[in-house]
Design a protein around this motif. Structure first.
Motif, PDB file in Angstrom:
ATOM      1  N   LEU A 187      13.446 -10.705 -24.613  1.00  0.00           N
ATOM      2  CA  LEU A 187      13.524 -12.156 -24.867  1.00  0.00           C
ATOM      3  C   LEU A 187      12.168 -12.730 -25.277  1.00  0.00           C
ATOM      4  CD1 LEU A 187      15.772 -13.220 -21.818  1.00  0.00           C
ATOM      5  CD2 LEU A 187      16.476 -12.913 -24.211  1.00  0.00           C
ATOM      6  N   SER A 188      11.138 -11.875 -25.345  1.00  0.00           N
ATOM      7  CA  SER A 188       9.764 -12.298 -25.703  1.00  0.00           C
ATOM      8  C   SER A 188       9.285 -13.461 -24.851  1.00  0.00           C
ATOM      9  CB  SER A 188       9.677 -12.696 -27.183  1.00  0.00           C
ATOM     10  OG  SER A 188      10.187 -11.695 -27.992  1.00  0.00           O
TER      11      SER A 188
ATOM     12  N   ALA B 245      18.931 -12.583 -17.647  1.00  0.00           N
ATOM     13  CA  ALA B 245      18.672 -13.063 -19.013  1.00  0.00           C
ATOM     14  C   ALA B 245      19.074 -14.533 -19.147  1.00  0.00           C
ATOM     15  CB  ALA B 245      19.433 -12.201 -20.021  1.00  0.00           C
ATOM     16  N   ARG B 246      20.231 -14.892 -18.584  1.00  0.00           N
ATOM     17  CA  ARG B 246      20.677 -16.303 -18.664  1.00  0.00           C
ATOM     18  C   ARG B 246      19.691 -17.214 -17.940  1.00  0.00           C
ATOM     19  NH1 ARG B 246      26.848 -15.205 -18.358  1.00  0.00           N
ATOM     20  NH2 ARG B 246      27.439 -15.805 -20.462  1.00  0.00           N
TER      21      ARG B 246
ATOM     22  N   LEU C 135      16.480 -17.599 -19.992  1.00  0.00           N
ATOM     23  CA  LEU C 135      16.679 -18.462 -21.164  1.00  0.00           C
ATOM     24  C   LEU C 135      16.796 -19.929 -20.744  1.00  0.00           C
ATOM     25  CD1 LEU C 135      19.108 -16.164 -23.184  1.00  0.00           C
ATOM     26  CD2 LEU C 135      16.822 -16.869 -23.916  1.00  0.00           C
TER      27      LEU C 135
ATOM     28  N   ARG D  42      16.011 -22.282 -23.873  1.00  0.00           N
ATOM     29  CA  ARG D  42      16.500 -21.689 -25.120  1.00  0.00           C
ATOM     30  C   ARG D  42      18.001 -21.431 -24.984  1.00  0.00           C
ATOM     31  NH1 ARG D  42      12.615 -16.720 -25.620  1.00  0.00           N
ATOM     32  NH2 ARG D  42      14.409 -15.899 -26.750  1.00  0.00           N
TER      33      ARG D  42
ATOM     34  N   ALA E 260      21.551 -19.650 -24.751  1.00  0.00           N
ATOM     35  CA  ALA E 260      21.967 -18.320 -24.262  1.00  0.00           C
ATOM     36  C   ALA E 260      23.173 -17.858 -25.060  1.00  0.00           C
ATOM     37  CB  ALA E 260      22.282 -18.389 -22.774  1.00  0.00           C
ATOM     38  N   ASP E 261      22.963 -17.589 -26.367  1.00  0.00           N
ATOM     39  CA  ASP E 261      24.108 -17.144 -27.163  1.00  0.00           C
ATOM     40  C   ASP E 261      24.425 -15.681 -26.842  1.00  0.00           C
ATOM     41  OD1 ASP E 261      22.719 -15.465 -29.552  1.00  0.00           O
ATOM     42  OD2 ASP E 261      21.501 -17.169 -28.899  1.00  0.00           O
TER      43      ASP E 261
ATOM     44  N   ALA F  54      24.842 -12.950 -28.500  1.00  0.00           N
ATOM     45  CA  ALA F  54      24.077 -11.872 -29.135  1.00  0.00           C
ATOM     46  C   ALA F  54      22.715 -11.694 -28.454  1.00  0.00           C
ATOM     47  CB  ALA F  54      23.894 -12.171 -30.622  1.00  0.00           C
ATOM     48  N   THR F  55      22.063 -12.801 -28.108  1.00  0.00           N
ATOM     49  CA  THR F  55      20.758 -12.728 -27.431  1.00  0.00           C
ATOM     50  C   THR F  55      20.925 -12.121 -26.042  1.00  0.00           C
ATOM     51  OG1 THR F  55      20.097 -14.719 -28.614  1.00  0.00           O
ATOM     52  CG2 THR F  55      18.740 -14.109 -26.728  1.00  0.00           C
TER      53      THR F  55
ATOM     54  N   HIS G 191      21.573  -8.367 -26.360  1.00  0.00           N
ATOM     55  CA  HIS G 191      20.339  -7.650 -26.731  1.00  0.00           C
ATOM     56  C   HIS G 191      19.462  -7.450 -25.488  1.00  0.00           C
ATOM     57  CE1 HIS G 191      16.703  -6.577 -28.848  1.00  0.00           C
ATOM     58  NE2 HIS G 191      16.088  -7.635 -28.360  1.00  0.00           N
ATOM     59  N   ALA G 192      19.286  -8.519 -24.697  1.00  0.00           N
ATOM     60  CA  ALA G 192      18.411  -8.446 -23.519  1.00  0.00           C
ATOM     61  C   ALA G 192      19.008  -7.545 -22.438  1.00  0.00           C
ATOM     62  CB  ALA G 192      18.180  -9.854 -22.967  1.00  0.00           C
TER      63      ALA G 192
END
Ligand code: PMV
Length: 307
Positions: free
Chosen positions: A74-75, A106-107, A110, A115, A117-118, A120-121, A124-125
């Motif tokens: 998620l940088s 991840a959620r 984000l 940011r 939380a779609d 795809a993101t 990926h995470a």
């Protein structure tokens, strides 16, 4: 806002799904929840009292490496952040706990970073973390941890929610029995790789794929006896691949002897959980749960699909 990642069960198709076959799987009505609390010192850390887990990002542990893999995907760097979680599913029991945890983290990250939380993101995470834990994950756990629901997952096309031609969504009550036997998904996936020579054409893998198709049609047609029969056969094939254990076999036998339509291990096997479906008669469900309890297994009933 509290973030969530759903736990899951695989009704049919585990292991074969790694080789491109379908898996019929559903999110549980429980999983892992997470809040990100900004702090001023102490670095990035994770605390899940329900799993007795307290780690710092720079610890030398698998959980710390997973946390960092998600942050890197998620940088977001290594912010002063305390991730505080709760879990309603056991860890390492074949119920998708690692994917549920990764998605919840991840959620929460984000949300903290403001940011979106779609899916795809999130995928990926969470996949960055799952690759560390599993080695070669099919992605079924992550897909269900993100979206919930009941569907057929294929490696190539992802999760397709299951619907009848009239638009209704099937629902199913499933007994879940976490054996308490620890196991590693990565080790079990490796065991199947050795048993099959990683050949998708291996007859056991293709039979698991066919059983998934047959069981999916049975569920769509509300034929629980036919669904149960496919589950019983899938357990035999999984045993032949070397991923069952005497405890899992016993838990399944108990359920069948008490009148379950079908029972099988769920997830990677080698320990972890079994599932059973019983006729729509709560007495049989209660008898199975009591028999499992006598074997020191605290099971529960999960409602899958339409509620
Ligand atoms: O036991 P679990 O929840 O980690 O499930 C693993 C499912 C497998 O099909 C064995 C592996 C995978 O990546 O799909």
């Amino acid at each position: 806002m509290t973030a969530v990642g759903w736990g899951k069960i695989i009704l049919l198709g585990e292991h074969a799904v790694v080789y491109g076959y379908p898996a019929l799987a559903a999110a549980l009505d429980r999983g892992v929840t997470m809040d990100a609390v900004p702090t001023t010192k102490g670095g990035m850390r994770l605390n899940i009292p329900a799993w007795n887990a307290t780690i710092k990002a720079n610890d030398d542990s698998e959980l710390a490496r997973c946390l960092c893999a998600i942050a890197d995907a998620l940088s977001i760097g290594r912010p002063e952040l305390s991730l505080v979680g709760d879990a309603q599913i056991p860890h390492g029991a074949g119920l998708g706990s690692s994917a549920a945890l990764a998605v919840a983290i991840a959620r929460a990250m984000l949300a903290w970073a403001k940011r979106p939380a779609d899916p795809a993101t999130l995928a990926h995470a969470a996949s960055a973390s799952e690759t560390l834990v599993h080695g070669k994950p099919s992605g079924v756990d992550v897909a269900l941890a993100i979206t919930g629901g009941l569907g057929v997952f294929r490696r190539a096309s992802g999760l397709s929610p299951l619907k009848r031609s009239d638009g209704t969504v099937p629902s199913l009550r499933v007994l879940v029995g976490p054996s308490g036997q620890p196991r590693s998904t990565g080790t079990m996936v490796q065991k199947v790789a050795e048993a099959t020579g990683e050949r998708p054409a291996d007859t056991r893998l293709s039979e698991l794929g066919k059983l998934c198709d047959t069981g999916t049609n049975a569920l769509l047609g509300n034929d629980l006896a036919a669904l149960g029969a496919t589950m019983n056969r899938a357990h035999e094939v999984l045993s032949d691949l070397g991923v069952s254990t005497p405890i899992l076999d016993d838990l399944c036998k108990q359920a069948r002897d008490l009148g379950a339509h079908g029972a099988k291990l769920t997830g990677a096997g080698g320990g972890g959980a079994v599932i059973a479906i019983a006729p729509r008669d709560s007495r049989i469900e209660q008898e199975i749960l009591a028999a499992w309890k006598a074997m020191s297994v605290t099971g529960f009933v999960a409602t899958l699909g339409a509620r």
